[in-house]
Design a protein around this motif. Structure first.
Motif, PDB file in Angstrom:
ATOM      1  N   PRO A 123       0.809  -1.229   0.000  1.00 27.09           N
ATOM      2  CA  PRO A 123       0.000   0.000   0.000  1.00 27.09           C
ATOM      3  C   PRO A 123       0.840   1.276   0.000  1.00 27.09           C
ATOM      4  O   PRO A 123       0.477   2.265  -0.650  1.00 27.09           O
ATOM      5  CB  PRO A 123      -0.816  -0.126   1.297  1.00 27.09           C
ATOM      6  N   LEU A 124       1.973   1.263   0.704  1.00 28.30           N
ATOM      7  CA  LEU A 124       2.842   2.435   0.713  1.00 28.30           C
ATOM      8  C   LEU A 124       3.455   2.676  -0.660  1.00 28.30           C
ATOM      9  O   LEU A 124       3.565   3.828  -1.114  1.00 28.30           O
ATOM     10  CB  LEU A 124       3.957   2.254   1.756  1.00 28.30           C
ATOM     11  N   VAL A 158       0.875   4.273  -2.900  1.00 28.75           N
ATOM     12  CA  VAL A 158       0.726   5.700  -2.611  1.00 28.75           C
ATOM     13  C   VAL A 158       1.824   6.502  -3.300  1.00 28.75           C
ATOM     14  O   VAL A 158       1.562   7.544  -3.922  1.00 28.75           O
ATOM     15  CB  VAL A 158       0.763   5.945  -1.084  1.00 28.75           C
ATOM     16  N   SER A 178       1.380   9.099  -6.661  1.00 30.10           N
ATOM     17  CA  SER A 178       1.629  10.525  -6.459  1.00 30.10           C
ATOM     18  C   SER A 178       2.209  11.162  -7.717  1.00 30.10           C
ATOM     19  O   SER A 178       2.232  12.385  -7.847  1.00 30.10           O
ATOM     20  CB  SER A 178       2.580  10.735  -5.281  1.00 30.10           C
ATOM     21  N   ASN A 181      -7.445   8.669  -8.929  1.00 32.26           N
ATOM     22  CA  ASN A 181      -6.544   7.525  -8.831  1.00 32.26           C
ATOM     23  C   ASN A 181      -7.165   6.236  -9.364  1.00 32.26           C
ATOM     24  O   ASN A 181      -6.766   5.145  -8.987  1.00 32.26           O
ATOM     25  CB  ASN A 181      -6.128   7.318  -7.363  1.00 32.26           C
ATOM     26  N   ILE A 214      -8.956  13.935   2.113  1.00 22.98           N
ATOM     27  CA  ILE A 214      -9.377  12.606   1.649  1.00 22.98           C
ATOM     28  C   ILE A 214     -10.860  12.357   1.893  1.00 22.98           C
ATOM     29  O   ILE A 214     -11.404  11.367   1.388  1.00 22.98           O
ATOM     30  CB  ILE A 214      -8.553  11.486   2.322  1.00 22.98           C
ATOM     31  N   VAL A 274      -9.382  10.713  -2.660  1.00 19.46           N
ATOM     32  CA  VAL A 274      -7.939  10.498  -2.531  1.00 19.46           C
ATOM     33  C   VAL A 274      -7.298  10.873  -3.853  1.00 19.46           C
ATOM     34  O   VAL A 274      -7.150  10.056  -4.753  1.00 19.46           O
ATOM     35  CB  VAL A 274      -7.620   9.042  -2.148  1.00 19.46           C
ATOM     36  N   ASN A 276      -1.673  11.919  -2.283  1.00 17.56           N
ATOM     37  CA  ASN A 276      -0.579  10.954  -2.367  1.00 17.56           C
ATOM     38  C   ASN A 276       0.784  11.644  -2.302  1.00 17.56           C
ATOM     39  O   ASN A 276       1.734  11.119  -1.698  1.00 17.56           O
ATOM     40  CB  ASN A 276      -0.674  10.158  -3.667  1.00 17.56           C
ATOM     41  N   SER A 298       1.473  12.768   1.249  1.00 23.89           N
ATOM     42  CA  SER A 298       1.696  11.562   2.039  1.00 23.89           C
ATOM     43  C   SER A 298       3.073  10.973   1.763  1.00 23.89           C
ATOM     44  O   SER A 298       3.749  10.489   2.677  1.00 23.89           O
ATOM     45  CB  SER A 298       0.615  10.527   1.731  1.00 23.89           C
ATOM     46  N   THR A 299       3.508  11.030   0.495  1.00 25.28           N
ATOM     47  CA  THR A 299       4.838  10.528   0.129  1.00 25.28           C
ATOM     48  C   THR A 299       5.940  11.340   0.795  1.00 25.28           C
ATOM     49  O   THR A 299       6.908  10.789   1.328  1.00 25.28           O
ATOM     50  CB  THR A 299       5.007  10.562  -1.401  1.00 25.28           C
TER      51      THR A 299
END
Length: 267
Positions: free
Chosen positions: A31-32, A35, A39, A46, A230, A234, A239, A242-243
């Motif tokens: 999941p990471l 993301v 991005s 998305n 969000i 999203v 993203n 978050s990155t």
């Protein structure tokens, strides 16, 4: 024959362990990775990959509210980590020196307490006891409260692994308690203090639950701002931020781990 079966059984267990480990790490990190990849997606949604772009990172640089939220979060994280490092180091020293059973309970309870319970408790304390207006100050106090225990744990672990004869030798040579602390204790526990400070900063900058309960209606805070974004969708901009936050957190964790390893190597 029995040795062959034992080796075969051990090989099967090792293979099963590797498979389970790979599945667990895949569950944690895929999941990471998604993301991070999305991005750079050249689309407002998305739903599917369209193309590669840096547009969303450029958009963040022109998003005044997001930049303000990042600035506020940095101020809170730096302030809370400094206060927590000082108080947590003092707590770790007191726990190691005085051996009172109540001291670990007082220092480590915020670490073990569920964040939602701690957040509600601090909210009621600020409003009903201190009559404090919620804002940056209340968040700093709240973050300091739950970070103290983490610093105390790290410092106490470092002190526990130290040779007590060093301090006895310093006293025999006529050193005062302050001289012993500044010239011997502090240099030896410095890696633990730095690791605790970095850990506190990491915990503070991306905390959501306690921040949600202790934040007022004033300045935006980064985790709350991301949550607000969000609720609509999203987007790749979410993203992107978050990155960047993930990159900062991982960098600090790696640095803290290096200090922790150096601390263990000197033990």
């Amino acid at each position: 024959m029995s040795n062959f079966r034992a080796k075969q059984s051990s090989s099967h267990r090792l293979t099963a362990l590797w498979i389970v480990s790979i599945l667990v790490y895949a569950f944690l990190y895929i999941p990471l990775i998604i993301v991070v990849v999305f991005s750079f997606n050249d689309s407002k949604l998305n739903a599917e990959w369209v193309g590669f772009t840096f547009h969303w990172y450029e958009a963040l640089l022109h998003n005044h509210e997001m930049l303000l939220a990042a600035r506020n979060s940095l101020i809170i994280a730096v302030s809370a980590s400094v206060l927590a490092t000082v108080l947590g180091t003092m707590a770790g020293l007191a726990i190691h020196r005085y051996k009172l059973k109540v001291l670990p309970v007082l220092a480590f309870t915020p670490v073990a307490m569920p964040e939602i319970l701690l957040g509600v408790s601090l909210l009621l304390f600020f409003l009903q006891v201190l009559n404090l207006t919620l804002g940056m100050l209340s968040i700093i106090i709240a973050h300091t409260t739950f970070c103290i225990g983490f610093v105390a744990i790290i410092v106490r672990a470092r002190l526990h692994g130290m040779d007590e004869s060093i301090f006895e030798a310093a006293r025999d040579l006529g050193a005062t308690p302050w001289q012993t602390f500044w010239q011997i204790t502090l240099p030896l526990i410095r890696p633990a203090i730095i690791a605790g400070a970095l850990m506190s900063f990491t915990l503070s900058i991306d905390d959501f639950v306690i921040t949600f309960f202790t934040k007022g209606a004033g300045e935006p805070i980064l985790p709350i701002q991301i949550y607000t974004m969000i609720k609509v969708a999203v987007t790749p901009e979410v993203n992107a931020v978050s990155t960047l936050l993930m990159l900062l957190t991982l960098t600090l964790i790696i640095i803290a781990t290096r200090f922790d390893n150096s601390m263990l190597g000197k033990s």
